[in-house]
Design an enzyme around this catalytic site. Structure first.
Site, PDB file in Angstrom:
ATOM      1  N   TYR A  44     -11.468   7.414 -15.063  1.00 16.12           N
ATOM      2  CA  TYR A  44     -11.635   6.145 -14.350  1.00 16.12           C
ATOM      3  C   TYR A  44     -12.231   5.086 -15.269  1.00 16.12           C
ATOM      4  O   TYR A  44     -11.745   3.955 -15.335  1.00 16.12           O
ATOM      5  CB  TYR A  44     -12.523   6.362 -13.124  1.00 16.12           C
ATOM      6  CG  TYR A  44     -12.731   5.121 -12.282  1.00 16.12           C
ATOM      7  CD1 TYR A  44     -11.780   4.742 -11.336  1.00 16.12           C
ATOM      8  CD2 TYR A  44     -13.875   4.344 -12.413  1.00 16.12           C
ATOM      9  CE1 TYR A  44     -11.961   3.608 -10.558  1.00 16.12           C
ATOM     10  CE2 TYR A  44     -14.065   3.213 -11.642  1.00 16.12           C
ATOM     11  CZ  TYR A  44     -13.108   2.854 -10.713  1.00 16.12           C
ATOM     12  OH  TYR A  44     -13.305   1.723  -9.945  1.00 16.12           O
ATOM     13  N   LYS A  81     -10.383   1.550 -16.513  1.00 22.82           N
ATOM     14  CA  LYS A  81     -10.872   0.210 -16.223  1.00 22.82           C
ATOM     15  C   LYS A  81     -11.145  -0.584 -17.507  1.00 22.82           C
ATOM     16  O   LYS A  81     -10.993  -1.807 -17.541  1.00 22.82           O
ATOM     17  CB  LYS A  81     -12.127   0.286 -15.354  1.00 22.82           C
ATOM     18  CG  LYS A  81     -11.846   0.843 -13.954  1.00 22.82           C
ATOM     19  CD  LYS A  81     -10.764   0.068 -13.227  1.00 22.82           C
ATOM     20  CE  LYS A  81     -10.537   0.561 -11.816  1.00 22.82           C
ATOM     21  NZ  LYS A  81      -9.518  -0.214 -11.087  1.00 22.82           N
ATOM     22  N   THR A 108     -17.496   1.137   0.067  1.00 23.85           N
ATOM     23  CA  THR A 108     -16.106   1.324   0.467  1.00 23.85           C
ATOM     24  C   THR A 108     -15.804   2.820   0.496  1.00 23.85           C
ATOM     25  O   THR A 108     -16.490   3.617  -0.157  1.00 23.85           O
ATOM     26  CB  THR A 108     -15.146   0.645  -0.521  1.00 23.85           C
ATOM     27  OG1 THR A 108     -15.320   1.243  -1.822  1.00 23.85           O
ATOM     28  CG2 THR A 108     -15.406  -0.853  -0.609  1.00 23.85           C
ATOM     29  N   ASN A 125      -4.850  -4.777  -7.210  1.00 30.13           N
ATOM     30  CA  ASN A 125      -6.111  -4.193  -6.749  1.00 30.13           C
ATOM     31  C   ASN A 125      -6.055  -2.686  -6.567  1.00 30.13           C
ATOM     32  O   ASN A 125      -7.080  -2.017  -6.632  1.00 30.13           O
ATOM     33  CB  ASN A 125      -6.511  -4.867  -5.430  1.00 30.13           C
ATOM     34  CG  ASN A 125      -7.638  -4.153  -4.737  1.00 30.13           C
ATOM     35  OD1 ASN A 125      -8.777  -4.167  -5.193  1.00 30.13           O
ATOM     36  ND2 ASN A 125      -7.311  -3.485  -3.632  1.00 30.13           N
ATOM     37  N   ASP A 136       0.846  -1.184   0.000  1.00 29.05           N
ATOM     38  CA  ASP A 136       0.000   0.000   0.000  1.00 29.05           C
ATOM     39  C   ASP A 136       0.885   1.238   0.000  1.00 29.05           C
ATOM     40  O   ASP A 136       1.994   1.223   0.567  1.00 29.05           O
ATOM     41  CB  ASP A 136      -0.920   0.017   1.229  1.00 29.05           C
ATOM     42  CG  ASP A 136      -2.168   0.859   1.009  1.00 29.05           C
ATOM     43  OD1 ASP A 136      -3.247   0.282   0.845  1.00 29.05           O
ATOM     44  OD2 ASP A 136      -2.056   2.107   0.992  1.00 29.05           O
TER      45      ASP A 136
END
Length: 279
Positions: free
Chosen positions: A164, A168, A199, A93, A38
């Protein structure tokens, strides 16, 4: 089936929160040795501490990584192999959804470039070095690469987030091609397409009740997904249970991408109680 990932070594990028955190916890619980990567090292260290708390015998380390930096991604994979001897699972991820991402006219180039750097180059770098590590594995050679894409890569939306969405779509195309290139090396490559999730990444973007309600009306199940529901899909793709699956766009979206008209007059489903994070 318990212990689905015994003797496997996994890297989870973006492992300090959201999908990444839930996946790191689940992978460890299923027997994997986990490298939590991270950009926020404190978050990664907290994830490792949670793994130790939940699964006392698990092995896990934290590595600070900017996935948009090739040298750091290489160092991450090298650390995993040096520490645990091999790499079996690469869960690319980590990703961002920039708050200033909008339509093609108003989105600034710096927003586009940053989104592509993290969401596309970051996945490319992860795949690049994971493939090399998996090729070098002692028996069994091969592994599973899992890339987080999104339902927005499969369908358009009138609530624009152009950078975005484009990023993707690129992840989906990249995943399919890599799956074909490396299929006969025993390296499987699949993408996961989450629907809207409860989230911080999405909730910070949908920062008003109006924005959230506009998304919910299109969800057949009438609710946002939970990060653990994506982690469970990732665990399946990481395990030998998915040994004949490669090149797929695994949709975990509450039916959203199959929807034309959502049900009316029915109450929204609640997630199974076992999946709801404890407060």
């Amino acid at each position: 089936m318990p212990n689905r990932l015994v003797n496997k070594v996994a890297i989870v990028t973006g492992g300090g929160s959201g999908i990444g955190l839930e996946s790191a916890l689940l992978f460890a619980d299923e027997g994997a040795k986990v490298v939590v990567a991270d950009l926020n090292l404190d978050a990664a260290n907290r994830a490792v501490a949670l793994i130790a708390q939940k699964t006392p015998n698990a092995q896990a380390i934290a590595v600070k990584t900017d996935v948009g930096n090739e040298a750091q991604v290489k160092a991450l994979v090298d650390t995993a192999v040096k520490t645990y001897g091999r790499l079996d699972i690469m869960f690319n991820n980590a990703g961002i959804m920039h708050p200033e991402d909008d339509n093609a006219i108003t989105t600034e180039e710096r927003v586009w470039d940053l989104t592509m750097q993290v969401n596309v180059k970051g996945v490319w770098f992860g795949c690049k070095y994971a493939v090399q590590a998996m090729r070098a594995n002692p028996t069994p050679v091969g592994g599973s690469i899992i890339n987080t894409a999104s339902f927005v890569g499969l369908m358009g939306a009138a609530t624009p987030q152009i950078a975005y969405t484009a990023s993707k779509g690129a992840v989906l195309a990249m995943t399919r091609e890599l799956a074909m290139i490396h299929a006969r090396e025993g390296i499987r490559c699949n993408s996961i397409c989450p629907g809207p999730l409860k989230t911080p990444l999405l909730m910070n973007f949908l920062d008003t009740a109006e924005k959230r309600d506009r998304r919910l009306v299109h969800l057949p199940m009438g609710r946002f997904g939970e990060a653990i529901e994506i982690a469970q899909a990732a665990c399946f793709l990481a395990s030998n249970e998915s040994s004949y699956i490669t090149g797929t766009d695994f949709k975990v979206d509450g039916g959203l991408t199959s929807c034309y008209v959502t049900p009316l007059g029915e109450p929204a489903l609640e997630p199974p109680s076992s999946l709801v994070p404890k407060q």
